[in-house]
Design a protein around this motif. Structure first.
Motif, PDB file in Angstrom:
ATOM      1  N   GLU A 169       0.826  -1.206   0.000  1.00 38.63           N
ATOM      2  CA  GLU A 169       0.000   0.000   0.000  1.00 38.63           C
ATOM      3  C   GLU A 169       0.862   1.259   0.000  1.00 38.63           C
ATOM      4  O   GLU A 169       0.553   2.242  -0.681  1.00 38.63           O
ATOM      5  CB  GLU A 169      -0.917  -0.009   1.233  1.00 38.63           C
ATOM      6  N   ASN A 209       0.751   4.158  -2.905  1.00 40.51           N
ATOM      7  CA  ASN A 209       0.393   5.546  -2.590  1.00 40.51           C
ATOM      8  C   ASN A 209       1.502   6.521  -2.970  1.00 40.51           C
ATOM      9  O   ASN A 209       1.241   7.587  -3.552  1.00 40.51           O
ATOM     10  CB  ASN A 209       0.075   5.669  -1.096  1.00 40.51           C
ATOM     11  N   ARG A 249      -6.872  -1.173  -5.541  1.00 39.52           N
ATOM     12  CA  ARG A 249      -5.929  -0.446  -4.687  1.00 39.52           C
ATOM     13  C   ARG A 249      -5.353   0.764  -5.417  1.00 39.52           C
ATOM     14  O   ARG A 249      -5.215   1.845  -4.828  1.00 39.52           O
ATOM     15  CB  ARG A 249      -4.805  -1.384  -4.253  1.00 39.52           C
ATOM     16  N   ALA A 299      -5.927   4.814  -4.550  1.00 36.39           N
ATOM     17  CA  ALA A 299      -4.822   5.763  -4.402  1.00 36.39           C
ATOM     18  C   ALA A 299      -4.990   6.965  -5.331  1.00 36.39           C
ATOM     19  O   ALA A 299      -4.713   8.109  -4.945  1.00 36.39           O
ATOM     20  CB  ALA A 299      -3.497   5.053  -4.675  1.00 36.39           C
TER      21      ALA A 299
END
Length: 653
Positions: A473, A477, A511, A515
């Motif tokens: 993650e 990001n 995901r 972001a």
């Protein structure tokens, strides 16, 4: 009511229903069919084909109006018996896979599927005005005549060397126009070429008959429009056969996208024509077709739409439909996700008309609005905001990279190619660890951002696959936050494309999408055409959310069934009891068993002796001896019982 051809243009198929213009059918980018009611301005029906992602819709066409049975109705009076209302019901949709779907608005479901006729994508479909026949043209350069009663091909023939991009049947149902780059007129009875016309230099997307006169009277006219062509050509079918060139041409501001016309039935009646161009403008024409005209004709009226803001922005027109009886025009404008439908009376005395409307381009989502105490800042009305990606912004947007300074210091070192750099990066390992040695190169988020931009610009799937495989993650990001703004929209397009693929890849793409929305929502909301850019993504999310509720209900039912099966199996196991003795106890002394056995025999004998004594009065010696034996035995029995009682008492003590 012309067919939109998505294989040769980016416009989505959008068409009004015939005669009453009660419905507007729009096929979205994700293959959904949406039918809007023009009277109530609401969504009437929505249909999602089973193969809407792999076989998207390329063209749609309404069938002729017919009487539709919609369940039980009230008994009609005698005065109403002769009046039968005909409604637009069937809608034909051509797909990329070569199939033709027939949708029924009365049923609200698929009527039938026509398959096996084409080996390429269907570019155009057109109904026969009277019979239950349908004609389709495809990339395989063939025309197929379908019989809707049997759902099979009635005939098939090769029409051109290239793909067939447009079809049109004459009002009397005897002639068929087909076009790729050249235009041919076919006799439907013999399936032979009746006439040939020069055509256009590019692919023809529109063919329409302008008159209803017979071809032998030199009064049959039709018009054609093509891609990248700002002229509508009118052709005359003459008796002498000298009709290879067009006789009239109409000038446009851009290539035609949607055409509707009111046909001429005699020489004294003019042809009314409404053309929606690629630039979103509507052009109205009115002309008497009577022989050739050398000068191109300009429109009698041009209609544009704009919003009511201080700096007005144009609103694109999607489709237009003329009313045969009045001068009213039904307009559809805005965006394809939620078009605005309006009937307008247009006065052709004005050459140019600009209609201002307050159209909200945002999607109609039910969001609970809450009051906030945040004050809105006061901005100067003369100030101008420049956003990257819009005209007027000249400063190039570059991503901030820390590695540029290091590369300047190490300018003497040899440059590493992208392939070698990809080979050194192991995307499965962590981004940076403390245990790494100083000599080994560590993976940083700068490299991900640079590689992602290079993959998006070059459309290299190998680079994109290796970048999208990461599951961290923090890495995702940081990579998205360091992307330059011009690369955000291409990234959203790649995410949208991969969300429609395998479920495992969709889990990873969610995901990345989260972001992007966290870091770049302000930039996306500032774009003027954000609705069209994110339309497919919105449709995907909406369909997944609708499917989620159905899956939760199914999960609950399956859980109930599985629990019932488990309880039934457990009860069956309990009912099967083993009746065999687990423990057998045997006494040591056998004297008591023998005594108990003698007691049972003596009891039976004593009963018999008593009955004989009652029945017979005479006493005999044998009987007396038997009585004595019985008395002796009873005495021994009593002695034995007393002995057993004493034994039991001793055991209890």
């Amino acid at each position: 009511m012309a067919d939109g051809d998505s294989s040769y243009s980016q416009q989505l198929p959008c068409v009004f229903s015939p005669k009453s213009q009660q419905y507007l059918a729009v096929c979205a980018q994700d293959g959904r069919l949406r039918i809007w009611n023009t009277d109530s301005k609401t969504l009437h029906q929505e249909y999602v084909p089973s193969a809407h992602l792999s076989a998207t819709c390329t063209c749609i066409h309404w069938g002729p109006c017919r009487t539709v049975k919609e369940g039980p109705q009230r008994k009609k009076r005698k005065s109403e018996a002769g009046h039968v209302e005909e409604k637009a019901d069937l809608l034909a949709m051509g797909t990329v896979a070569g199939t033709v779907l027939i949708y029924s608005t009365a049923k609200g479901a698929l009527h039938c599927t026509l398959d096996g006729g084409h080996s390429g994508g269907v570019n155009c479909v057109h109904w026969h005005p009277e019979d239950c026949l349908l004609y389709s043209g495809s990339d395989d350069s063939h025309i197929v005549e379908w019989d809707l009663q049997t759902g099979k091909t009635r005939s098939k023939w090769k029409a051109d060397r290239a793909a067939v991009t447009s079809l049109c049947v004459s009002p009397d149902g005897k002639l068929l126009l087909s076009a790729g780059q050249t235009i041919k007129m076919w006799d439907l009875d013999s399936k032979e070429v009746y006439r040939k016309f020069t055509g256009h230099s590019s692919a023809v997307t529109t063919l329409r008959f302008a008159t209803t006169r017979p071809p032998d009277s030199s009064g049959l006219y039709f018009l054609s429009g093509a891609v990248h062509n700002r002229l509508l050509s009118v052709w005359q079918v003459r008796e002498d056969g000298k009709d290879k060139n067009s006789v009239v041409s109409f000038t446009l501001t851009d290539e035609p996208r949607h055409i509707d016309l009111v046909t001429s039935r005699s020489k004294d009646q003019a042809v009314r024509l409404a053309v929606v161009c690629k630039d979103g403008q509507l052009h109205l024409f009115e002309h008497f077709l009577n022989g050739p005209c050398k000068k191109p004709l300009s429109p009698s009226c041009t209609v544009q739409m704009s919003d009511t803001k201080d700096s007005p922005m144009p609103i694109p027109l999607l489709a237009a439909a003329l009313n045969a009886e009045s001068r009213a025009v039904t307009l559809a404008y805005g965006n394809y996700l939620q078009p605005v439908i309006e009937k307008v009376d247009i006065q052709t005395a004005d050459r140019h008309i600009c209609l201002t409307r307050n159209v909200q381009t945002t999607l109609s989502l039910s969001i609970a609005s809450t009051l906030s105490k945040v004050k809105t800042p006061i901005t100067n009305s003369k100030s101008k905001v420049l956003i990257p990606g819009l005209p007027g912004h000249q400063a190039p947007v570059t991503g901030t990279s820390v590695a540029t300074e290091k590369r300047k210091k190490d300018s003497d070192s040899k440059e590493v190619s992208i392939a070698e750099r990809l080979g050194e990066i192991d995307l499965q390992s962590t981004a940076s660890t403390k245990k790494e040695s100083k000599g080994t190169p560590s993976l940083k988020t700068d490299n991900f951002a640079v590689l992602l931009v290079q993959g998006l610009e070059s459309h290299d799937n190998d680079i994109l696959n290796k970048v999208f495989q990461t599951r961290k993650e923090m890495v995702i990001n940081n990579t998205v936050s360091r992307l330059p703004l011009p690369a955000v929209l291409p990234l959203v397009e790649q995410i949208t494309k991969r969300l429609q693929g395998h479920p495992f890849s969709a889990v990873l793409m969610v995901r990345w999408l989260r972001a992007v929305l966290m870091h770049h929502t302000s930039y996306l909301s500032s774009l003027p055409d954000v609705v069209s850019q994110l339309g497919v993504l919105y449709h995907i999310i909406e369909s997944r959310v609708k499917m989620f509720h159905k899956l939760t209900k199914l999960h609950g039912k399956l859980y109930l069934l599985v629990s019932q099966v488990a309880t039934n199996n457990s009860t069956n196991k309990v009912s099967d009891v083993d009746h065999t003795a687990k423990l057998v106890y045997e006494e040591e002394s056998s004297d008591e068993d023998e005594a108990s056995g003698d007691e049972r025999l003596l009891d039976e004998d004593s009963d018999n002796w008593e009955e004989e004594e009652v029945m017979e009065d005479d006493g005999k010696e044998g009987i007396d001896q038997g009585d004595e034996d019985i008395d002796n035995r009873t005495d021994s029995k009593e002695n034995g019982e007393e002995k057993m009682e004493h034994d039991n008492e001793s055991e209890e003590e």
